[in-house]
Enzyme design. Structure first.
Site, PDB file in Angstrom:
ATOM      1  N   TYR A   1       5.044   2.530   0.093  1.00 16.37           N
ATOM      2  CA  TYR A   1       5.255   2.489   1.156  1.00 16.37           C
ATOM      3  C   TYR A   1       5.947   0.844   1.159  1.00 16.37           C
ATOM      4  CZ  TYR A   1       5.987   2.923   6.429  1.00 16.37           C
ATOM      5  OH  TYR A   1       6.410   2.755   7.777  1.00 16.37           O
TER       6      TYR A   1
ATOM      7  N   ALA B   1       0.476  -1.308  -0.238  1.00 24.96           N
ATOM      8  CA  ALA B   1      -0.006   0.018  -0.002  1.00 24.96           C
ATOM      9  C   ALA B   1       0.996   1.471   0.026  1.00 24.96           C
ATOM     10  CB  ALA B   1      -0.908  -0.109   1.222  1.00 24.96           C
TER      11      ALA B   1
END
Length: 223
Positions: A174, A171
């Site tokens: 990151y 996600a």
């Protein structure tokens, strides 16, 4: 509940049968031990959430690489020696009817390995971790198969430890897989570049292939 009439009804994620549709999201506690093993405090924390009636608990981030930690006190499934300790978590949560999945990740640019005298953080390209302030080195294409295998082995260990599935962290630009997805961090020009769907998702697909090969095609995966 009249507003959410189906909230307490059963639900399935692949072969994982949930007693309701309430899912605990992954949140870092920093409750584990310095040696990356789960502590009794951490197990009690998640056991209380299971007692509260949630259908699925998603554990905080658990790394697939022992060296590239996420935090000073974060967990790993990078070696078979961690399996028995994680089975203590799953046994305690299952006693209260909840299911549990670890959030598996390679920390990539967010690795705190340099904090412990370890190697430089890694990523698809050079990027600076906003929290730690150090730059990652670009991964050579020859290193990527080993990283995919780390994910596969982490999933195998999760299954052996009694987890009901895994969540794969990819996600918000990151950690490692999320960094490969975003042109903000992925400046590559090879077959893993961020500028085509098939190239920016290539590593994720290879990771999923290793997970299915090593943990089984019936082992549930959320992403």
């Amino acid at each position: 509940m009249t507003v959410f009439p189906r909230l307490r009804s059963p639900f399935s994620i692949g072969t994982m049968q949930l007693k309701n549709r309430m899912v605990m999201s992954p949140m870092t506690t920093a409750y584990c031990n310095d040696d990356q093993m789960p502590s009794e405090r951490l197990i009690r924390y998640f056991e209380e959430r299971a007692k509260g009636g949630v259908g699925l608990i998603t554990m905080e981030l658990i790394t697939v690489d022992e060296v590239h930690r996420y935090m000073h006190r974060s967990m790993t499934l990078a070696h078979d020696k961690y399996i028995d300790a994680h089975r203590r978590i799953t046994d305690r949560i299952h006693q209260h009817g909840a299911k549990v999945q670890p959030q598996l990740s390679h920390t990539g640019p967010e690795s705190v390995a340099p904090m412990f005298g370890g190697p430089q953080a890694v990523g698809p390209s050079v990027s600076v971790a906003p929290v730690w302030g150090w730059a990652s080195r670009p991964l050579d294409i020859s290193e990527l198969p080993d990283i995919a295998r780390q994910y596969g082995e982490g999933a195998r260990r999760a299954r052996e430890a009694g987890y009901d599935g895994i969540e794969l962290h990819a996600a918000h630009c990151y950690n490692l897989l999320g960094s490969f997805l975003s042109p903000l961090r992925n400046k590559r020009t090879d077959e893993y570049s961020a500028f085509k769907v098939e190239t920016r998702t290539r590593l994720i697909n290879e990771v999923l292939g290793e997970i299915k090969a090593r943990a089984g095609t019936d082992f549930p995966v959320t992403l």
